[in-house]
Design an enzyme around this catalytic site. Structure first.
Site, short mmCIF file in Angstrom:
data_model
loop_
_atom_site.label_atom_id
_atom_site.label_comp_id
_atom_site.label_asym_id
_atom_site.label_seq_id
_atom_site.Cartn_x
_atom_site.Cartn_y
_atom_site.Cartn_z
N ASP A 139 45.83 33.98 39.22
CA ASP A 139 44.81 35.00 38.93
C ASP A 139 43.47 34.61 39.55
O ASP A 139 43.00 33.49 39.36
CB ASP A 139 44.64 35.14 37.42
CG ASP A 139 43.62 36.20 37.05
OD1 ASP A 139 44.03 37.37 36.91
OD2 ASP A 139 42.43 35.87 36.93
N TYR A 161 34.72 35.65 41.66
CA TYR A 161 34.80 34.20 41.52
C TYR A 161 34.39 33.49 42.81
O TYR A 161 34.12 32.28 42.79
CB TYR A 161 36.23 33.75 41.15
CG TYR A 161 36.80 34.34 39.90
CD1 TYR A 161 36.00 35.02 38.97
CD2 TYR A 161 38.16 34.22 39.62
CE1 TYR A 161 36.54 35.57 37.83
CE2 TYR A 161 38.71 34.77 38.47
CZ TYR A 161 37.89 35.45 37.57
OH TYR A 161 38.45 36.00 36.44
N LYS A 215 40.58 41.14 41.52
CA LYS A 215 39.80 42.16 40.81
C LYS A 215 38.64 42.70 41.65
O LYS A 215 38.05 41.97 42.44
CB LYS A 215 39.25 41.58 39.50
CG LYS A 215 40.30 40.85 38.68
CD LYS A 215 39.75 40.17 37.45
CE LYS A 215 40.76 39.23 36.84
NZ LYS A 215 40.78 37.91 37.50
N HIS A 224 37.33 44.87 37.34
CA HIS A 224 36.98 43.64 36.60
C HIS A 224 36.24 43.93 35.29
O HIS A 224 36.51 43.31 34.26
CB HIS A 224 36.13 42.74 37.51
CG HIS A 224 36.18 41.29 37.14
ND1 HIS A 224 35.94 40.27 38.03
CD2 HIS A 224 36.46 40.68 35.97
CE1 HIS A 224 36.06 39.11 37.42
NE2 HIS A 224 36.36 39.33 36.16
#
Length: 298
Positions: free
Chosen positions: A50, A55, A80, A111
């Site tokens: 994931d 990120y 996402k 997200h």
């Protein structure tokens, strides 16, 4: 519940796709650590990774997958759409696929239900919301670049808003939400299950600052089982019918978090963990330009 070999288990989504029950989360993993963590996880047997555009580590995740030597088609990859990209869904998935160096992802999520103005991250678009974002998301599976679509951080109120809109032709396959005994959200989990929307638990180990770390009941159950508190928390999540994506960058912990075969928690142990009195959220909504949590999910 009878003991299962959770490392081999999958959850069947409303699309018919089978998502591995246990995955590796990569949020807040530092640069240069993620690549090794992903490789270590895949070599330990994980088949679910994931990540997210937000990120900033999709490139390293892609490298770690290649380093592992595990064929791409054997791995479930989730990423996402970031909040400031809500008006640019096509660009968002193109960016993620480029960084991951992949032709497709297995699951693509909104997200957060916040269409943030990229020119000012404290503002929400006045002319756009997640309903319009979902209209764009629904086009993606037809392209072959996204196998399944879903949402993340959607509570009951926003879920209802989405599902009741006439433009919602595709029910989200997954809602990825924060779930652990200090944030169990039973009403939200039950609501999603009733709509055939699978829940994935993020921050499933709580956090170093959460009351969970010092919870005596969790400690006692873990001790009685001969398991680590982390393993018990993951089993609690799995036995609730949710997939779990524990984050770690330490190879030994990554391997330990995957030791979930052949044992289970009793109904009483599940009940004890589900009724912890403390409440703690790792991810609130105070950093967003709109409120997304309304306290209606308990």
């Amino acid at each position: 519940m009878a003991a299962k070999n959770w490392t081999q288990e999958t959850f069947t989504l409303n699309t018919g796709a089978k998502m591995p029950a246990v995955g590796l989360g990569t949020w807040q993993s530092k640069p240069n650590e993620v690549r090794e963590a992903v490789k270590a996880a895949l070599l330990a047997g994980y088949r679910h990774i994931d990540t997210a555009l937000a990120y900033g580590n999709e490139h390293e995740v892609g490298q770690g997958i290649k380093d592992s030597g595990v064929p791409r088609e054997q791995i479930w990859v989730t990423t996402k759409l970031d909040n400031p990209w809500h008006k640019r869904v096509e660009e968002g998935i193109t960016s993620s696929l480029k960084d991951l160096d992949m032709a497709y992802v297995d699951l693509y999520l909104i997200h957060w239900p916040s269409s943030t103005d990229p020119a000012d991250l404290k503002k929400h678009y006045p002319d756009w919301d997640f309903i319009k974002t979902w209209q764009e998301m629904q086009k993606l599976p037809g392209s072959g670049r996204v196998k399944n679509i879903g949402v993340s951080n959607f509570g009951i109120k926003n879920m209802e808003k989405l599902l009741n809109d006439p433009s919602c032709k595709t029910v989200p396959a997954v809602n990825q939400i924060e779930l652990h005994p200090n944030n169990p959200s039973p009403k939200l989990v039950e609501y999603c299950q009733g709509k055939n929307i699978h829940c994935t638990a993020y921050s499933c180990l709580g956090s170093t600052n959460s009351p969970l770390a010092k919870d005596p009941v969790l400690g006692e159950i873990a001790s009685n089982k001969g398991k680590s508190p982390a393993q018990v928390l993951l089993m609690w999540g799995l036995q609730r019918g949710t997939s779990v994506i524990p984050k770690s960058v330490t190879a030994s912990r990554i391997e330990a978090n995957f030791q979930l075969d052949g044992w289970s928690l009793t109904d009483d142990e599940m009940k004890q963990l589900s009724s912890r009195p403390d409440r703690f959220k790792v991810c609130g909504d105070d950093w967003l330009p709109v409120k997304v949590f309304f306290g209606d999910d308990e």
